[in-house]
Design a protein around this motif. Sequence first.
Motif: not given
Length: 245
Positions: A70-84
């Motif tokens: 599995g791979y999770v990637y997330g960002a908020q306002n260009s700031e990374q929140t997830n890279n799992d």
Amino acid sequence: MIIRICLFLWIGVLCSLNVAAQFSDSVHYYAKYSSTGSINQTNDGRSYLLNNVAAFKISKKKIVLNADAGYVYGAQNSEQTNNDVTASLNFNLYAGNRRFFYWGLATYDRSYSLKINNRFQGGAGVAYDVIRTPTAVLNISDGPLFEHSDLILEDTIPDKYQTVRNSLRVYYKWTIKSIIVLEGSQFWQQSFTKQNDYILKSVNSVSVKLRSWLAITAALNYNRLNRTGRENLLVNYGITMEKYF
């Protein structure tokens, strides 16, 4: 130590497959891919989350081999929140009673949101199907896990350590009218040596089948790593593709 555990687990899987071949020549395969996510854009900012999961299973009469990633990637306002990233290999070895089986497991994961640089777990145990019908499954499993972790504590303090945990899992799957599928796994992994060192994980989904191989899926995942004091909650939706062959 980690290399030895992985090697022993692989040898166990291969030996079990050879033993299972004596009972049945039929082999069944299953492949699954799920892509879910969410996007939120307003005048004040933008956030998005993408969650990809792939699974492959080989089934024989006496053994089932599973591989997951599995791979999770997330960002908020260009700031990374997830890279799992997660990856696991496990097998179930059945005795005379199909509802009771032994399991072995090796996993690797890395998580930006939970402050995990690297983590390996390997172990074995027993499991029992409390309910097993064509439309409903309820399974409880338990066993010890060896863990080697490289974490980041508060104030960017590195934390490399090893421990042995008890891993308790409750798994369910319920199919309604061959169209709606409810599925989930709940984990509690408590360290044998430290009471405040535990891991909670909950993975749940509901899928509505459009075809035998295609479904719309909504998923809710929760993770808490008490040693780092970090947790995440992922709620997203998308599609799931699966195939038996």
